[in-house]
Motif scaffolding. Structure first.
Motif, mmCIF file in Angstrom:
data_model
loop_
_atom_site.group_PDB
_atom_site.id
_atom_site.type_symbol
_atom_site.label_atom_id
_atom_site.label_comp_id
_atom_site.label_asym_id
_atom_site.label_seq_id
_atom_site.Cartn_x
_atom_site.Cartn_y
_atom_site.Cartn_z
ATOM 1 N N MET A 11 -9.604 -8.056 -7.430
ATOM 2 C CA MET A 11 -9.841 -7.463 -6.128
ATOM 3 C C MET A 11 -11.330 -7.559 -5.813
ATOM 4 N N ASP A 12 -11.637 -7.901 -4.594
ATOM 5 C CA ASP A 12 -13.007 -8.035 -4.149
ATOM 6 C C ASP A 12 -13.771 -6.722 -4.342
ATOM 7 N N ALA A 13 -14.997 -6.813 -4.796
ATOM 8 C CA ALA A 13 -15.821 -5.635 -5.074
ATOM 9 C C ALA A 13 -16.028 -4.775 -3.830
ATOM 10 N N PHE A 40 -3.031 -1.710 4.120
ATOM 11 C CA PHE A 40 -2.458 -2.040 2.825
ATOM 12 C C PHE A 40 -0.945 -2.014 2.870
ATOM 13 N N SER A 41 -0.351 -2.665 1.885
ATOM 14 C CA SER A 41 1.092 -2.584 1.660
ATOM 15 C C SER A 41 1.286 -2.314 0.182
ATOM 16 N N GLU A 57 0.041 -3.589 -3.260
ATOM 17 C CA GLU A 57 0.466 -4.988 -3.413
ATOM 18 C C GLU A 57 -0.406 -5.943 -2.621
ATOM 19 N N GLY A 58 -0.897 -5.497 -1.470
ATOM 20 C CA GLY A 58 -1.727 -6.352 -0.633
ATOM 21 C C GLY A 58 -2.669 -5.524 0.219
ATOM 22 N N TRP A 116 -6.713 -9.360 -0.226
ATOM 23 C CA TRP A 116 -6.371 -9.288 -1.652
ATOM 24 C C TRP A 116 -4.858 -9.184 -1.779
ATOM 25 N N GLN A 117 -4.294 -9.883 -2.735
ATOM 26 C CA GLN A 117 -2.862 -9.822 -3.039
ATOM 27 C C GLN A 117 -2.717 -9.619 -4.541
#
Length: 145
Positions: free
Chosen positions: A1-3, A81-82, A119-120, A136-137
């Motif tokens: 995941m991106d910082a 988000f999901s 999840e995403g 992000w996924q």
């Protein structure tokens, strides 16, 4: 995941989580949350008898938003988000400890700890570049918590 996503989620406190009711209509609620960085989980506390928890236990898929606590018309910073309500058989105590560390007064309130397995995520941050999106996924090979 991106910082940048991680840092943003950790700094915020309130999420709006959306699920689906019995007729297929959207139903949203707002909650205080803690974030488990290692496993990408939102941790929140609620009553097991609340309408939203009953709906989540039937249909576990969710979506939601987290916005910056400092809102203005421009620039916009937040995430969509999901995920799914997650009922782990182990480590619930660890998640509860994370939640109560962030919100110690919640120890005095009734309710149970619930987890959303993210999840995403799509983050919008127009503070740096107009309309900048970071996506992000979850990797399907992630280890279960």
């Amino acid at each position: 995941m991106d910082a940048e996503i991680k840092e943003f989620i950790q700094k915020q406190k309130i999420a709006t989580i959306c699920c689906v009711d019995e007729q297929g209509n959207p139903y949203c609620f707002t909650c205080f949350y803690a974030f488990n960085l290692q496993h990408c989980l939102l941790i929140f506390k609620s009553s097991a008898t609340s309408r939203h928890i009953k709906l989540l236990l039937e249909r576990q898929q969710v979506s939601g938003t987290i916005l910056s606590g400092k809102m203005s018309a421009f620039p916009v910073k937040g995430i969509q988000f999901s995920g799914a309500l997650w009922e782990p058989t182990t480590h619930v105590l660890d998640a509860a400890m994370e939640y109560y560390k962030k919100f110690p007064l919640a120890l005095t309130l009734s309710g149970e700890i619930f987890l959303v397995k993210l999840e995403g995520i799509k983050m919008t941050n127009s503070q740096k570049i107009l309309g900048k999106k970071i996506v992000w996924q979850r990797d399907s090979s992630d280890i279960e918590y």
